[in-house]
Enzyme design. Structure first.
Site, PDB file in Angstrom:
ATOM      1  N   HIS A  56       0.826  -1.212   0.000  1.00 27.46           N
ATOM      2  CA  HIS A  56       0.000   0.000   0.000  1.00 27.46           C
ATOM      3  C   HIS A  56       0.855   1.254   0.000  1.00 27.46           C
ATOM      4  CE1 HIS A  56      -3.290  -2.824   0.847  1.00 27.46           C
ATOM      5  NE2 HIS A  56      -3.916  -1.965   0.059  1.00 27.46           N
ATOM      6  N   ARG A  72     -15.402   1.076  -1.315  1.00 28.17           N
ATOM      7  CA  ARG A  72     -15.042  -0.182  -0.664  1.00 28.17           C
ATOM      8  C   ARG A  72     -15.110   0.018   0.841  1.00 28.17           C
ATOM      9  NH1 ARG A  72      -9.278  -2.822  -1.406  1.00 28.17           N
ATOM     10  NH2 ARG A  72      -8.561  -1.186  -0.016  1.00 28.17           N
ATOM     11  N   ASN A 106      -3.868  -7.373  -6.642  1.00 27.22           N
ATOM     12  CA  ASN A 106      -2.728  -7.239  -5.720  1.00 27.22           C
ATOM     13  C   ASN A 106      -2.768  -8.346  -4.676  1.00 27.22           C
ATOM     14  OD1 ASN A 106      -2.468  -4.877  -7.119  1.00 27.22           O
ATOM     15  ND2 ASN A 106      -3.431  -3.625  -5.541  1.00 27.22           N
ATOM     16  N   ASP A 107      -3.956  -8.552  -4.116  1.00 28.57           N
ATOM     17  CA  ASP A 107      -4.087  -9.613  -3.123  1.00 28.57           C
ATOM     18  C   ASP A 107      -4.224 -10.985  -3.775  1.00 28.57           C
ATOM     19  OD1 ASP A 107      -3.871  -8.527  -0.509  1.00 28.57           O
ATOM     20  OD2 ASP A 107      -5.697  -7.399  -0.908  1.00 28.57           O
ATOM     21  N   CYS A 158      -9.488  -3.952 -10.254  1.00 31.14           N
ATOM     22  CA  CYS A 158      -9.089  -2.686  -9.637  1.00 31.14           C
ATOM     23  C   CYS A 158      -7.710  -2.787  -8.992  1.00 31.14           C
ATOM     24  CB  CYS A 158     -10.129  -2.222  -8.620  1.00 31.14           C
ATOM     25  SG  CYS A 158     -10.362  -3.384  -7.272  1.00 31.14           S
TER      26      CYS A 158
HETATM   27  C1  PEP Z   1      -6.161  -5.468  -4.543  1.00 36.42           C
HETATM   28  O1  PEP Z   1      -5.908  -6.261  -3.627  1.00 36.42           O
HETATM   29  O2  PEP Z   1      -5.829  -5.650  -5.734  1.00 36.42           O
HETATM   30  C2  PEP Z   1      -6.882  -4.216  -4.252  1.00 36.42           C
HETATM   31  C3  PEP Z   1      -7.302  -3.428  -5.217  1.00 36.42           C
HETATM   32  O3  PEP Z   1      -7.058  -3.869  -2.938  1.00 36.42           O
HETATM   33  P1  PEP Z   1      -5.844  -3.326  -2.038  1.00 36.42           P
HETATM   34  O4  PEP Z   1      -4.673  -3.055  -2.936  1.00 36.42           O
HETATM   35  O5  PEP Z   1      -6.301  -2.086  -1.358  1.00 36.42           O
HETATM   36  O6  PEP Z   1      -5.608  -4.460  -1.088  1.00 36.42           O
HETATM   37 MG    MG Z   2      -6.857  -5.981  -1.751  1.00 34.57          MG
END
Ligand code: PEP
Ligand code: MG
Length: 580
Positions: A197, A340, A464-465, A512
C-alpha cells in the site's frame, strides 16, 4: 570528501524522472537510544536538549516566514501555530530537562519518556478535537528528536519541495498519505514491494518512486544530488555532469509525452474493432476525484475508504464518513462511485483497535478487511449507514473486500439490511436498490464463485491480493518481491476463469488491482475478456491509448495460446507478440 557517484537498483513503482537533493527521514521514535549520562555531563546534556528546542523554533519560524507564496494552503499556517504552541509549552520544552537531571539519561530518551506521558494524558481527554492534538504533540516531539539525532524535520521549506527526494528506510501507507499535501520530487525506500500500500499511495502522488533499494537510507547522505528514474528502477547518486544533462533531456521527453496524452481525456475508450471499455479511477481521499476527472475517469472503481481512518487517534464518526462519501458521490456527477468498505489490517494499521495489532502472527492471513468488520459489527454498521446515506447524492455502489466464502457474503448482506432498516426507522433517505459488490482477492473466491455470482450485483478483482494469496508471496516484503509475478500462469488462469464465469452469468466484473493500470497488460486483459478497468488516475490516459490501438478479435488466437502456456519464457514471448 570527494562526492562519489553510484547507482542503486530497486523496484520502480511509479514512473518518470526526478532530479533533486536527498532528504533523509526516519521514524525517529523507533530508533531512540537509551544510555546513562555521568553527573558531570548532565548540564551539557540539558544544554544539548535546549539547543535542539531552539533549532526547531528556528525551523518553524523559517517555515512561517516562507509562507507568503500563494500556493501554501491556509491550514498550513494554523498547523504551524499549533506546533509553535506545543513547542513552547513547558511540558514539552522543560519537563525533559528535569528527567535528564533526575534519571541521568540521554536527552532523546528523556524526551521520549515525556512524550509517552503526554500522549497518555491526551488519550484520556473526552473532547475528540483536543484528543486529536495528540498527533501534533508526537510530530513536534519527533522534530526535536530528529534535531537531537542530527536529522532535520520531515517538511522541507515550501517552494523547494519539488526538488526534494525523500529517502526513508520504510514508510507506512499512513506516512505516505500525509505527503499528498506536499509536492515532493520523488521517493526512495529500502523496503517495500510493488503492490504494497505504501507503493500504491506513492504512485497516487504521481511522482517517481523506487522501493526495495535495500540500503539507500544508509548510503545516501542528506543534501546529495539524486536522480530517480522510476521507469527503469534505478537511482543515481551524485551524477556527473554528462549523466545529469542526459537525464534532464529524458525528463523533458517524459513530461512532453505525458502532456500529449491529455488530448485523449474526453475520447471514448473503444478498441479498433468497436469493443467499449470503461476506464475508472482508484482513489484514497475525496480530493483525489479532481485528478480522476482531469484524466477522463468514467467513474470511481475503488475508493479505499480505510484511508479515512489513518493518521488520527480516534475513529471517523458516521457524519464525517458520510460527508466524505457525499462529496465524492456529488462530485462525480452521476458517474458510478464504488466505495469499498474499510480494509484495515495487514499493512494498514489502526492503533487502538483491538485485533489489528502489528504483532498478529501472520497479518495478511489474519483479521483483515471484511473479517474484521464481521468481528466488529458496530464499526461496520457505522460505515454502512454513512455509505447508504451517500447513495442519496449520487450513483454509489458498495464493494466488500476479502470475501472468501458464501457465509461471509450472507452475514454482510444481513448487516447491510440492518443498516438500511435503522435508516428507514429514522426517515433518513437512501437508495434501497444500491448495488452490492464483492472483491475477488482470494483464490477460493474464484474456484467457488457460484455464491458470488448469485448473491452479488457486481465483482471486482483485486489482483494485488489475488497474486499474494495465489503465490503465497507477501506483497509488502521485499525479500520475496522477485517471486511476486502477475504473469504466473496460475494467476492468469484465475483471472481468466473469474472473468469468464462472470461474463457467462452476466455479472459485471472489473479489475481494480495494479494490473489494471499497467499498460503492458492492457491488451492481455482485454483478450481475457475484461471490459472494466479501475486504476490510479495517472495511468488512465496511457491505458486508454493502448485500448484505442487494440484489436480484440485479431489477437484472440494469441490469447488462446497464452491461456495454455505454462512456461514463463513462452508466456513472455507471447505477451511480446500480443503487444507488438
Ligand atoms: C487489490 O488487492 O488488488 C486491491 C485493489 O485492494 P488493495 O490493494 O487495497 O488491497
Ligand atoms: Mg486488496
Amino acid at each position: 570528501m570527494p562526492m562519489v557517484s553510484f547507482a542503486l537498483h530497486g523496484i520502480g513503482v511509479s514512473g518518470g524522472i526526478a532530479i533533486g537533493r536527498a532528504q533523509l527521514i526516519s521514524h525517529a521514535t523507533l530508533e531512540v537510544a537509551h544510555y546513562s549520562i555521568p553527573q558531570s555531563q548532565v548540564p551539557a546534556e540539558i544544554a544539548r536538549f535546549a539547543a535542539a528546542i531552539g533549532e526547531v523554533k528556528g525551523e518553524l519560524e523559517g517555515l512561517h516566514g516562507a509562507m507568503t507564496s500563494d500556493d501554501v494552503p491556509g491550514e498550513f499556517g494554523a498547523f504551524l501555530d499549533v506546533h509553535w504552541m506545543i513547542l513552547n509549552d513547558p511540558t514539552l520544552s522543560e519537563a525533559p530537562k528535569r528527567i535528564i537531571a533526575e534519571q541521568h539519561c540521554n536527552a532523546e530518551w528523556a524526551l521520549t519518556l515525556q512524550m509517552g506521558v503526554l500522549v497518555e494524558q491526551f488519550e484520556q481527554i473526552e473532547d475528540s478535537y483536543l484528543r486529536e492534538r495528540k498527533s501534533d504533540v508526537v510530530q513536534v516531539g519527533e522534530r526535536v528528536l530528529k534535531r537531537l539525532m542530527g536529522r532535520p524535520g520531515i517538511l522541507p521549506a515550501p517552494g523547494i519541495e519539488e526538488q526534494t527526494i525523500i529517502v526513508a528506510h520504510d514508510l507506512s501507507p499512513a506516512d505516505v498519505i500525509q505527503f499528498k499535501h506536499h509536492r515532493f520530487g520523488a521517493f526512495l525506500t529500502d523496503l517495500g514491494g510493488n503492490t504494497s500500500h505504501t507503493a500504491i499511495v506513492a504512485r497516487s502522488l504521481n511522482v517517481p518512486a523506487v522501493v526495495a533499494t535495500h540500503n539507500a537510507r544508509a548510503l545516501i547522505r542528506d543534501g546529495e544530488m539524486v536522480i530517480v528514474d522510476g521507469g527503469n528502477h534505478v537511482v543515481i547518486v551524485n551524477p556527473d555532469r554528462a549523466v545529469l544533462s542526459e537525464y534532464r533531456l529524458k525528463q523533458g521527453e517524459f513530461d512532453l509525452a505525458r502532456q500529449k496524452l491529455k488530448r485523449l481525456r474526453s475520447k471514448r475508450a473503444d478498441t479498433l474493432d468497436g469493443v467499449h471499455v470503461e476506464l475508472q479511477a482508484n482513489i484514497e481521499l475525496p480530493e483525489d476525484i479532481e485528478q480522476a476527472l482531469a484524466n477522463g475517469a468514467t467513474g470511481i472503481g475503488l475508493f479505499r475508504s480505510e484511508f479515512l481512518f489513518l493518521n488520527r487517534a480516534d475513529l471517523p464518526s458516521e457524519d464525517e464518513q458520510f460527508e466524505a462519501f457525499r462529496k465524492v458521490a456529488a462530485g462525480m456527477q452521476g458517474k458510478p462511485v464504488t466505495i469499498r468498505t474499510f480494509d484495515l489490517g495487514a499493512d494498514k494499521h489502526k492503533e487502538g483497535l483491538e485485533g489489528l495489532s502489528r504483532v498478529a502472527p501472520n497479518p495478511a492471513l489474519g483479521l483483515r478487511a471484511i473479517r474484521y468488520c464481521l468481528a466488529e459489527p458496530r464499526l461496520f454498521l457505522t460505515q454502512l449507514r454513512a455509505i447508504l446515506r451517500a447513495t442519496h447524492y449520487g450513483n454509489v455502489r458498495i464493494l466488500i473486500p476479502m470475501l472468501a466464502s458464501a457465509s461471509e457474503i450472507d452475514q454482510t448482506l444481513v448487516l447491510i439490511e440492518q443498516a438500511k432498516e435503522s435508516l428507514r426507522e429514522q426517515d433518513v433517505p437512501f437508495d434501497p436498490r444500491v448495488a452490492i459488490g464483492g472483491m475477488i482477492e482470494i483464490p477460493a473466491a474464484v474456484l467457488a464463485m457460484g455464491a458470488f455470482l448469485r448473491k452479488l450485483d457486481f465483482l471486482s478483482i483485486g489482483t494485488n491480493d489475488l497474486i499474494q494469496y495465489t503465490l503465497a508471496v507477501d506483497r509488502s516484503d521485499e525479500a520475496v518481491s522477485h517471486l511476486y509475478d502477475e504473469l504466473h500462469p496460475a494467476v492468469l488462469r484465475l483471472i481468466g476463469l473469474a472473468i469468464g464465469n462472470a461474463t457467462k452469468a452476466e455479472v459485471p466484473i472489473a479489475i481494480c488491482g495494479e494490473m489494471a493500470g499497467d499498460m503492458r497488460l492492457t491488451r492481455l486483459l482485454l483478450g481475457l475478456g475484461l471490459r472494466e478497468f479501475s486504476m490510479h488516475p495517472a495511468h488512465l490516459l496511457g491505458v486508454k491509448q493502448r485500448v484505442l490501438k487494440a484489436d480484440v478479435s485479431a489477437m484472440a488466437p494469441l490469447i488462446d495460446r497464452l491461456r495454455r502456456a505454462d512456461e514463463p519464457d513462452k508466456l513472455h514471448a507471447l505477451l511480446g507478440k500480443i503487444n507488438a
